[in-house]
Motif scaffolding. Structure first.
Motif, PDB file in Angstrom:
ATOM      1  N   PRO A   1      -3.106  -4.379   2.203  1.00 52.31           N
ATOM      2  CA  PRO A   1      -2.277  -3.188   2.282  1.00 52.31           C
ATOM      3  C   PRO A   1      -2.525  -2.435   3.585  1.00 52.31           C
ATOM      4  O   PRO A   1      -3.644  -2.423   4.105  1.00 52.31           O
ATOM      5  CB  PRO A   1      -2.710  -2.360   1.067  1.00 52.31           C
ATOM      6  N   ALA A   2      -1.479  -1.807   4.114  1.00 56.66           N
ATOM      7  CA  ALA A   2      -1.560  -1.178   5.421  1.00 56.66           C
ATOM      8  C   ALA A   2      -2.566  -0.036   5.465  1.00 56.66           C
ATOM      9  O   ALA A   2      -3.234   0.180   6.477  1.00 56.66           O
ATOM     10  CB  ALA A   2      -0.179  -0.670   5.836  1.00 56.66           C
ATOM     11  N   LYS A   3      -2.708   0.720   4.392  1.00 55.67           N
ATOM     12  CA  LYS A   3      -3.545   1.920   4.405  1.00 55.67           C
ATOM     13  C   LYS A   3      -4.952   1.683   3.857  1.00 55.67           C
ATOM     14  O   LYS A   3      -5.735   2.621   3.756  1.00 55.67           O
ATOM     15  CB  LYS A   3      -2.855   3.038   3.621  1.00 55.67           C
ATOM     16  N   ASP A   4      -5.267   0.455   3.505  1.00 49.97           N
ATOM     17  CA  ASP A   4      -6.598   0.168   2.967  1.00 49.97           C
ATOM     18  C   ASP A   4      -6.933  -1.295   3.205  1.00 49.97           C
ATOM     19  O   ASP A   4      -6.741  -2.143   2.342  1.00 49.97           O
ATOM     20  CB  ASP A   4      -6.662   0.495   1.472  1.00 49.97           C
ATOM     21  N   ASN A   5      -7.477  -1.594   4.400  1.00 48.57           N
ATOM     22  CA  ASN A   5      -7.752  -2.995   4.718  1.00 48.57           C
ATOM     23  C   ASN A   5      -9.067  -3.487   4.127  1.00 48.57           C
ATOM     24  O   ASN A   5      -9.541  -4.574   4.456  1.00 48.57           O
ATOM     25  CB  ASN A   5      -7.730  -3.224   6.229  1.00 48.57           C
ATOM     26  N   THR A   6      -9.690  -2.673   3.245  1.00 47.93           N
ATOM     27  CA  THR A   6     -10.849  -3.175   2.513  1.00 47.93           C
ATOM     28  C   THR A   6     -10.418  -3.941   1.270  1.00 47.93           C
ATOM     29  O   THR A   6     -11.218  -4.635   0.649  1.00 47.93           O
ATOM     30  CB  THR A   6     -11.786  -2.030   2.088  1.00 47.93           C
ATOM     31  N   ARG A   7      -9.160  -3.792   0.905  1.00 47.88           N
ATOM     32  CA  ARG A   7      -8.641  -4.510  -0.257  1.00 47.88           C
ATOM     33  C   ARG A   7      -7.826  -5.714   0.191  1.00 47.88           C
ATOM     34  O   ARG A   7      -7.434  -5.834   1.341  1.00 47.88           O
ATOM     35  CB  ARG A   7      -7.773  -3.594  -1.122  1.00 47.88           C
ATOM     36  N   MET A   8      -7.548  -6.580  -0.771  1.00 44.57           N
ATOM     37  CA  MET A   8      -6.723  -7.747  -0.487  1.00 44.57           C
ATOM     38  C   MET A   8      -5.998  -8.170  -1.762  1.00 44.57           C
ATOM     39  O   MET A   8      -6.556  -8.098  -2.859  1.00 44.57           O
ATOM     40  CB  MET A   8      -7.583  -8.899   0.033  1.00 44.57           C
ATOM     41  N   TYR A   9      -4.737  -8.583  -1.594  1.00 45.53           N
ATOM     42  CA  TYR A   9      -3.945  -9.095  -2.710  1.00 45.53           C
ATOM     43  C   TYR A   9      -3.737 -10.590  -2.549  1.00 45.53           C
ATOM     44  O   TYR A   9      -3.844 -11.137  -1.440  1.00 45.53           O
ATOM     45  CB  TYR A   9      -2.589  -8.389  -2.767  1.00 45.53           C
ATOM     46  N   HIS A  10      -3.408 -11.233  -3.647  1.00 38.71           N
ATOM     47  CA  HIS A  10      -3.057 -12.649  -3.593  1.00 38.71           C
ATOM     48  C   HIS A  10      -2.004 -12.951  -4.647  1.00 38.71           C
ATOM     49  O   HIS A  10      -1.800 -12.191  -5.597  1.00 38.71           O
ATOM     50  CB  HIS A  10      -4.284 -13.545  -3.778  1.00 38.71           C
ATOM     51  N   MET A  11      -1.346 -14.089  -4.446  1.00 39.52           N
ATOM     52  CA  MET A  11      -0.295 -14.533  -5.355  1.00 39.52           C
ATOM     53  C   MET A  11      -0.098 -16.028  -5.148  1.00 39.52           C
ATOM     54  O   MET A  11      -0.148 -16.506  -4.002  1.00 39.52           O
ATOM     55  CB  MET A  11       1.017 -13.790  -5.052  1.00 39.52           C
ATOM     56  N   PRO A  12       0.103 -16.800  -6.209  1.00 46.67           N
ATOM     57  CA  PRO A  12       0.380 -18.223  -6.013  1.00 46.67           C
ATOM     58  C   PRO A  12       1.630 -18.431  -5.152  1.00 46.67           C
ATOM     59  O   PRO A  12       2.616 -17.694  -5.286  1.00 46.67           O
ATOM     60  CB  PRO A  12       0.603 -18.743  -7.437  1.00 46.67           C
ATOM     61  N   ILE A  13       1.569 -19.411  -4.278  1.00 43.43           N
ATOM     62  CA  ILE A  13       2.694 -19.706  -3.389  1.00 43.43           C
ATOM     63  C   ILE A  13       3.982 -19.937  -4.172  1.00 43.43           C
ATOM     64  O   ILE A  13       5.063 -19.509  -3.766  1.00 43.43           O
ATOM     65  CB  ILE A  13       2.390 -20.954  -2.533  1.00 43.43           C
ATOM     66  N   ASP A  14       3.868 -20.593  -5.321  1.00 46.55           N
ATOM     67  CA  ASP A  14       5.068 -20.933  -6.092  1.00 46.55           C
ATOM     68  C   ASP A  14       5.577 -19.777  -6.946  1.00 46.55           C
ATOM     69  O   ASP A  14       6.562 -19.928  -7.678  1.00 46.55           O
ATOM     70  CB  ASP A  14       4.799 -22.158  -6.978  1.00 46.55           C
ATOM     71  N   GLY A  15       4.922 -18.608  -6.877  1.00 43.02           N
ATOM     72  CA  GLY A  15       5.379 -17.453  -7.635  1.00 43.02           C
ATOM     73  C   GLY A  15       5.151 -17.543  -9.127  1.00 43.02           C
ATOM     74  O   GLY A  15       5.749 -16.788  -9.894  1.00 43.02           O
ATOM     75  N   SER A  16       4.276 -18.448  -9.557  1.00 42.62           N
ATOM     76  CA  SER A  16       4.050 -18.640 -10.989  1.00 42.62           C
ATOM     77  C   SER A  16       3.316 -17.475 -11.639  1.00 42.62           C
ATOM     78  O   SER A  16       3.319 -17.337 -12.862  1.00 42.62           O
ATOM     79  CB  SER A  16       3.263 -19.938 -11.227  1.00 42.62           C
ATOM     80  N   GLN A  17       2.689 -16.626 -10.820  1.00 39.55           N
ATOM     81  CA  GLN A  17       2.029 -15.425 -11.311  1.00 39.55           C
ATOM     82  C   GLN A  17       2.366 -14.258 -10.391  1.00 39.55           C
ATOM     83  O   GLN A  17       2.612 -14.460  -9.198  1.00 39.55           O
ATOM     84  CB  GLN A  17       0.515 -15.617 -11.378  1.00 39.55           C
ATOM     85  N   PRO A  18       2.372 -13.028 -10.905  1.00 36.72           N
ATOM     86  CA  PRO A  18       2.671 -11.871 -10.062  1.00 36.72           C
ATOM     87  C   PRO A  18       1.504 -11.560  -9.127  1.00 36.72           C
ATOM     88  O   PRO A  18       0.378 -12.028  -9.354  1.00 36.72           O
ATOM     89  CB  PRO A  18       2.880 -10.746 -11.083  1.00 36.72           C
ATOM     90  N   PRO A  19       1.724 -10.751  -8.096  1.00 33.80           N
ATOM     91  CA  PRO A  19       0.642 -10.362  -7.193  1.00 33.80           C
ATOM     92  C   PRO A  19      -0.454  -9.609  -7.942  1.00 33.80           C
ATOM     93  O   PRO A  19      -0.185  -8.876  -8.892  1.00 33.80           O
ATOM     94  CB  PRO A  19       1.327  -9.452  -6.186  1.00 33.80           C
ATOM     95  N   SER A  20      -1.696  -9.771  -7.495  1.00 30.52           N
ATOM     96  CA  SER A  20      -2.836  -9.076  -8.083  1.00 30.52           C
ATOM     97  C   SER A  20      -3.919  -8.920  -7.023  1.00 30.52           C
ATOM     98  O   SER A  20      -3.885  -9.597  -5.987  1.00 30.52           O
ATOM     99  CB  SER A  20      -3.376  -9.834  -9.299  1.00 30.52           C
ATOM    100  N   LEU A  21      -4.860  -8.043  -7.278  1.00 23.76           N
ATOM    101  CA  LEU A  21      -5.967  -7.866  -6.346  1.00 23.76           C
ATOM    102  C   LEU A  21      -6.841  -9.123  -6.324  1.00 23.76           C
ATOM    103  O   LEU A  21      -7.109  -9.723  -7.364  1.00 23.76           O
ATOM    104  CB  LEU A  21      -6.809  -6.666  -6.753  1.00 23.76           C
ATOM    105  N   PHE A  22      -7.261  -9.486  -5.127  1.00 23.79           N
ATOM    106  CA  PHE A  22      -8.190 -10.607  -4.953  1.00 23.79           C
ATOM    107  C   PHE A  22      -9.530 -10.025  -4.532  1.00 23.79           C
ATOM    108  O   PHE A  22      -9.683  -9.516  -3.419  1.00 23.79           O
ATOM    109  CB  PHE A  22      -7.662 -11.569  -3.889  1.00 23.79           C
ATOM    110  N   ASN A  23     -10.496 -10.064  -5.431  1.00 23.94           N
ATOM    111  CA  ASN A  23     -11.830  -9.532  -5.142  1.00 23.94           C
ATOM    112  C   ASN A  23     -12.861 -10.623  -5.393  1.00 23.94           C
ATOM    113  O   ASN A  23     -13.271 -10.861  -6.534  1.00 23.94           O
ATOM    114  CB  ASN A  23     -12.136  -8.320  -6.022  1.00 23.94           C
TER     115      ASN A  23
END
Length: 338
Positions: free
Chosen positions: A313-335
């Motif tokens: 995210p632009a305002k918090d580069n300490t976080r990170m999101y991920h999502m399967p390439i095929d879209g089989s799951q919605p975006p979620s935090l990757f920790n």
């Protein structure tokens, strides 16, 4: 007899020591690699080189541990630390990784006298983080592994320059007095945007003395070569995403939005839109069709592996999101620390 026995023992010891020396140099030798092969994808490197997939493993910058490098399987299992300092522009080939490392930010687990020593520059290490070696000490910027060489930017009072060094720490060479971005490497060629005199599209032939040839006029930013096309952001047309077929020079407009950053694989383009009523991460096919917003917000550092897309995210580069390439799951935090 004792004298003969002693001679035999000396011979055996000499042979054993010689064999040990040979094995040592063999294990520490940097092998020659295919000069047309890079160490990461162009799109990943343009987005900071946060992720690099190689031989079933993913090496990545862990934002939750001050940007230190970690490794994991492509399915995000077996997560392990690799470095105790923050990294950018990760590349790899064979048994070695290459990256920019800086001790300005250290792993949360690091303490002691080593934290007072400043390290920065172009680094090399084994896949498990051992045998770390500084190939070039300096405040460098974008870098890319191009065959047996690391090409990297060095900033200076006049703007900057492009240098290269071989992966065995030899043949340090200044390639250009322009601050050329080397991330667009593909099949022995670096596609890049002019810096000083213009912003045209150029190609550097790393297999032919780093000879530079102009490809097209324009304000062509972040060029990515893929399957006969150059995908790029057109600065004249409000940074809309376009592609140019090199055989015909035909240009196609792929987006109607200003693009902040993008990445692509063999099927999809992921790109970020900020200047919009609904800023979001989008995904579409390579010809610009089937465009879908998949996550609302402003995002950067879009990185791709064979299974996931990662972004910050632009305002918090300490976080990170991920999502399967095929879209089989919605975006979620990757920790990876959880």
């Amino acid at each position: 007899m004792a004298k003969i026995r002693n001679i035999i023992i000396i011979i055996l010891i000499t042979v054993a020591v010689g064999a040990a020396v040979v094995v040592y140099f063999y294990l520490n030798m940097i092998p020659e690699v295919d000069p047309t092969v890079g160490g990461n994808t162009t799109g990943n490197l343009y987005n900071g080189g946060y992720f690099c997939e190689m031989d079933g493993k993913v090496y990545f910058r862990n934002n939750y541990d001050n940007g230190c490098m970690y490794s994991m399987n492509v399915d995000e299992t077996d997560i392990k630390p690799v470095t105790t300092m923050n990294v950018y522009f990760i590349s790899g080939n064979g048994n070695y990784l290459y990256f920019y490392m800086d001790s300005q930010h250290l792993s949360l687990s690091t303490s002691g006298i080593g934290t007072t020593v400043k390290y920065y520059g172009v680094y090399q290490c084994r896949l498990d983080g051992t045998k770390q070696k500084c190939l070039y000490r300096g405040r460098t910027a974008a870098q890319a592994m191009c065959g047996n060489y690391i090409y990297f930017q060095v900033k200076d009072a006049n703007g900057g320059s492009l240098l290269k060094i071989k992966n065995d720490k030899t043949n340090l060479t200044t390639i250009s007095d322009e601050y050329i971005d080397p991330c667009g490497f593909c099949d022995g060629k670096i596609y890049f945007t002019g810096v000083t005199k213009d912003h045209n599209l150029y190609m550097m032939d790393t297999l032919n003395g780093d000879k530079i040839t102009k490809i097209a006029d324009g304000y062509i930013f972040y060029p990515i070569y893929h399957d006969g096309y150059i995908y790029y952001m057109d600065a004249v047309d409000n940074y809309h995403l376009k592609r140019m077929e090199l055989s015909t020079m035909k240009v196609e407009k792929l987006t109607n939005n200003r693009v902040e950053c993008f990445n692509l694989n063999d099927q999809y383009i992921f790109y970020s839109v900020a200047e919009s009523l609904t800023p979001a991460l989008h995904v579409m096919t390579l010809d610009g069709s089937s465009d879908v917003a998949v996550h609302q917000g402003i995002f950067f550092n879009i990185s791709l592996t064979s299974q996931y897309v990662y972004y910050t995210p632009a305002k918090d580069n300490t976080r990170m999101y991920h999502m399967p390439i095929d879209g089989s799951q919605p975006p979620s935090l990757f920790n990876p620390m959880e």
